[in-house]
Write a protein that holds these residues in place. Structure first.
Motif, PDB file in Angstrom:
ATOM      1  N   UNK A   1       0.841  -1.203   0.000  1.00 24.56           N
ATOM      2  CA  UNK A   1       0.000   0.000   0.000  1.00 24.56           C
ATOM      3  C   UNK A   1       0.880   1.258   0.000  1.00 24.56           C
ATOM      4  N   UNK A   2       1.972   1.232   0.748  1.00 24.08           N
ATOM      5  CA  UNK A   2       2.895   2.370   0.746  1.00 24.08           C
ATOM      6  C   UNK A   2       3.500   2.603  -0.624  1.00 24.08           C
ATOM      7  N   UNK A   3       3.898   1.521  -1.274  1.00 24.76           N
ATOM      8  CA  UNK A   3       4.477   1.617  -2.623  1.00 24.76           C
ATOM      9  C   UNK A   3       3.442   2.189  -3.597  1.00 24.76           C
ATOM     10  N   UNK A   4       2.219   1.691  -3.530  1.00 21.90           N
ATOM     11  CA  UNK A   4       1.174   2.176  -4.437  1.00 21.90           C
ATOM     12  C   UNK A   4       0.883   3.661  -4.216  1.00 21.90           C
ATOM     13  N   UNK A   5       0.848   4.097  -2.960  1.00 17.72           N
ATOM     14  CA  UNK A   5       0.647   5.524  -2.690  1.00 17.72           C
ATOM     15  C   UNK A   5       1.793   6.347  -3.285  1.00 17.72           C
ATOM     16  N   UNK A   6       3.009   5.850  -3.145  1.00 14.94           N
ATOM     17  CA  UNK A   6       4.175   6.570  -3.675  1.00 14.94           C
ATOM     18  C   UNK A   6       4.145   6.618  -5.203  1.00 14.94           C
ATOM     19  N   UNK A   7       3.658   5.557  -5.830  1.00 15.57           N
ATOM     20  CA  UNK A   7       3.557   5.554  -7.300  1.00 15.57           C
ATOM     21  C   UNK A   7       2.575   6.618  -7.775  1.00 15.57           C
ATOM     22  N   UNK A   8       1.486   6.795  -7.037  1.00 16.35           N
ATOM     23  CA  UNK A   8       0.456   7.748  -7.438  1.00 16.35           C
ATOM     24  C   UNK A   8       0.833   9.179  -7.061  1.00 16.35           C
ATOM     25  N   UNK A   9       1.345   9.379  -5.866  1.00 15.78           N
ATOM     26  CA  UNK A   9       1.529  10.735  -5.350  1.00 15.78           C
ATOM     27  C   UNK A   9       2.985  11.184  -5.256  1.00 15.78           C
ATOM     28  N   UNK A  10       3.918  10.248  -5.260  1.00 14.39           N
ATOM     29  CA  UNK A  10       5.315  10.596  -5.031  1.00 14.39           C
ATOM     30  C   UNK A  10       6.068  11.009  -6.278  1.00 14.39           C
ATOM     31  N   UNK A  11       7.334  11.290  -6.085  1.00 11.89           N
ATOM     32  CA  UNK A  11       8.221  11.638  -7.188  1.00 11.89           C
ATOM     33  C   UNK A  11       8.416  10.407  -8.085  1.00 11.89           C
ATOM     34  N   UNK A  12       9.093  10.602  -9.197  1.00 12.88           N
ATOM     35  CA  UNK A  12       9.234   9.550 -10.203  1.00 12.88           C
ATOM     36  C   UNK A  12       9.685   8.213  -9.618  1.00 12.88           C
ATOM     37  N   UNK A  13      10.745   8.211  -8.837  1.00 11.60           N
ATOM     38  CA  UNK A  13      11.229   6.957  -8.251  1.00 11.60           C
ATOM     39  C   UNK A  13      10.944   6.879  -6.756  1.00 11.60           C
ATOM     40  N   UNK A  14       9.997   7.672  -6.297  1.00 10.60           N
ATOM     41  CA  UNK A  14       9.665   7.694  -4.874  1.00 10.60           C
ATOM     42  C   UNK A  14       9.235   6.344  -4.341  1.00 10.60           C
ATOM     43  N   UNK A  15       8.557   5.570  -5.179  1.00 14.12           N
ATOM     44  CA  UNK A  15       8.103   4.243  -4.722  1.00 14.12           C
ATOM     45  C   UNK A  15       9.280   3.323  -4.420  1.00 14.12           C
ATOM     46  N   UNK A  16      10.380   3.483  -5.135  1.00 18.53           N
ATOM     47  CA  UNK A  16      11.571   2.661  -4.870  1.00 18.53           C
ATOM     48  C   UNK A  16      12.175   3.025  -3.519  1.00 18.53           C
TER      49      UNK A  16
END
Length: 161
Positions: free
Chosen positions: A123-138
């Motif tokens: 869920x954290x990764x998915x939120x980062x993919x939607x709202x974060x910077x380009x590689x924020x999910x990583x």
């Protein structure tokens, strides 16, 4: 064999349950509220009221939203202290969106053991993919992958067996 092509029929894949979707919406809104709290310093009561007025809460787990928002705020120092040693830069340099996601996810890892650690990370990764910077999910994935074994050692060991 029941079909003409000789293959067995496959059971229909079920999507996420209504409870799962309501929790996902609660996390999304809580992350946005935590971001606002971090950036503007608004009171939690004002923020919660604003989010409840501005968003349709019919399909949101409102109690979970409330728990995350107030739980993160009440335990901010403890939460930040849990993941800060795992960061590759000072806390002040973390993107505010990713910081909000890390706080939310760390809260869940620490306080909501009913939510599997892999769900929290995903869920954290998915939120980062939607709202974060380009590689924020990583970045979020990397921190949470290191944090989960510290906070949920038994659960992580059981999964890896």
């Amino acid at each position: 064999m029941s079909q003409a092509d000789g293959k067995q029929p496959q059971p229909a894949k079920k999507g996420p349950s209504a409870k799962t979707l309501a929790r996902r919406e609660a996390r999304t809104l809580a992350m946005q509220a935590l971001y606002s709290w971090h950036m503007a310093g608004q009171s939690l009561n004002e923020l919660e009221a604003q989010f409840r007025v501005d968003n349709d809460f019919d399909k949101v787990d409102g109690a979970y939203f409330h728990e995350i928002l107030y739980g993160v705020a009440r335990n901010k120092s403890d939460i930040d202290g849990a993941f800060e040693p795992l960061l590759d830069r000072p806390l002040a340099e973390i993107d505010p969106v990713e910081l909000s996601i890390l706080r939310l996810s760390t809260f869940e890892l620490k306080q909501r053991i009913d939510v599997p650690y892999r769900v929290v990370i995903n869920e954290g990764i998915e939120l980062a993919k939607v709202f974060g910077a380009t590689d924020g999910h990583k970045f979020v994935n990397g921190v949470l992958d290191k944090l989960a074994p510290q906070l949920r050692a038994e659960e992580v060991r059981a999964f890896k067996r």
